[in-house]
Structure formats: C-alpha cells, structure tokens
Design a protein around this motif. Sequence first.
Motif, mmCIF file in Angstrom:
data_model
loop_
_atom_site.group_PDB
_atom_site.id
_atom_site.type_symbol
_atom_site.label_atom_id
_atom_site.label_comp_id
_atom_site.label_asym_id
_atom_site.label_seq_id
_atom_site.Cartn_x
_atom_site.Cartn_y
_atom_site.Cartn_z
ATOM 1 N N UNK A 168 0.845 -1.190 0.000
ATOM 2 C CA UNK A 168 0.000 0.000 0.000
ATOM 3 C C UNK A 168 0.885 1.246 0.000
ATOM 4 N N UNK A 169 0.401 2.317 -0.600
ATOM 5 C CA UNK A 169 1.141 3.577 -0.557
ATOM 6 C C UNK A 169 1.055 4.147 0.861
ATOM 7 N N UNK A 170 1.922 5.096 1.132
ATOM 8 C CA UNK A 170 1.906 5.785 2.421
ATOM 9 C C UNK A 170 0.524 6.390 2.679
ATOM 10 N N UNK A 171 -0.052 7.028 1.671
ATOM 11 C CA UNK A 171 -1.361 7.655 1.822
ATOM 12 C C UNK A 171 -2.443 6.611 2.123
ATOM 13 N N UNK A 172 -2.376 5.451 1.480
ATOM 14 C CA UNK A 172 -3.363 4.389 1.719
ATOM 15 C C UNK A 172 -3.258 3.836 3.137
ATOM 16 N N UNK A 173 -2.034 3.646 3.629
ATOM 17 C CA UNK A 173 -1.851 3.151 5.000
ATOM 18 C C UNK A 173 -2.397 4.169 5.993
ATOM 19 N N UNK A 174 -2.062 5.437 5.794
ATOM 20 C CA UNK A 174 -2.546 6.481 6.702
ATOM 21 C C UNK A 174 -4.077 6.557 6.676
ATOM 22 N N UNK A 175 -4.676 6.451 5.520
ATOM 23 C CA UNK A 175 -6.138 6.481 5.422
ATOM 24 C C UNK A 175 -6.735 5.265 6.116
ATOM 25 N N UNK A 176 -6.122 4.103 5.934
ATOM 26 C CA UNK A 176 -6.626 2.860 6.524
ATOM 27 C C UNK A 176 -6.634 2.932 8.045
#
Length: 181
Positions: A168-176
């Motif tokens: 996952x991208x950094x943004x996807x992990x943070x959103x998750x």
Amino acid sequence: MKFSKTIFTILLVAISTISCSSDDGTDGVNGTDGQAGEKGATGTANVIYSAWLTAPTAVAETIDGTSGMSTSINAPQLSEDILAKGTVLVYVSFGSGTYTLPYTSTAGGFVNTITAISTAKKIKLFRFRHDAGGTVNLPTSLSWRYILIPGGVAAATSKTAKPDYAKMSYQEVCAHFNIQL
C-alpha cells in the motif's frame, strides 16, 4: 364425566386468556426502520506511529558483505513481539514525495537502495549501491516515519486476510489507520 368437562372448560378458558394477552405484539403496528448510520473511520487501535523524524549523520558500514551508509532512528515502542508477530513500515520523505522502504532510485549517478533493518527499539537505515562500487550518502535532510502494527488474529482464522501494508502507498496506509499525514 361432568368432572372432566369442568376441567376441560377451565383449561380452555385458561389457554384462551393466556394466548390473547396484549403482550404478544399482535395488536400493534410495526414501526419503520431507521436510516443506516455513516460508516465510522477506521481506528488506530494499537497502531503506533512516529512523528516525522530526522536521523543522525550516516556512517560507512558493511552489512552482510555489502558496503553502504547507515544511521539509526529510535523506535522505543518497537518490541520483540511486534518484530515477531506484527508489521513494521518505514517511510522516507524528501522533495515532493513520500516513499515506502525499501526505496530504490538513481542518486549520485548510481542505482541504490535505502532499506530499513528493524531491531527492538531501533530502526537502522541503510543505503547501498547496486554496483558495489562505493557509497551514496544518507543526508540528514531526509525525514523518516515508522508505523508499527502489532500482530492480531492470524489471517488463517480471520474471515478476511489482512491487507499487505507493504504494497500500500503511504497515503493508503494512513487512510486505513486514520493517521494524520
């Protein structure tokens, strides 16, 4: 026989009285269902993440026969249990982007990789050239962030497999995990 008719009549009256109780819900009107609520944000229960950090000046080091530059950042909550059962994600931020480690690029004119080596309470950052022809610096101007995801239910026993956070991208992990960028 008269005695049997009397008991039968009493029994019939008792059954009728009980079955016609106003508590059975048959005399009311069903209400309408309410609207479904909004889905809540994914929580960060047990997930640990650092602020953006800078690392000390890198020094030359050889790891497993590979020469490179290394430095370390402290990760006080990185435990043996997380190392054994959880997930450690490390990110580097510079210029206009945030990148997941390991991160491969061309810098100083050479293809090189920055990787993270996690141990209890520390994360070593190591940069090496692919041609084994020297080193490329790890500048102190780079920013680093780690996310520690403790182990939970094994994927084999859960209804859905856990996401592959490394893909996952950094943004996807943070959103998750509802983490501030």
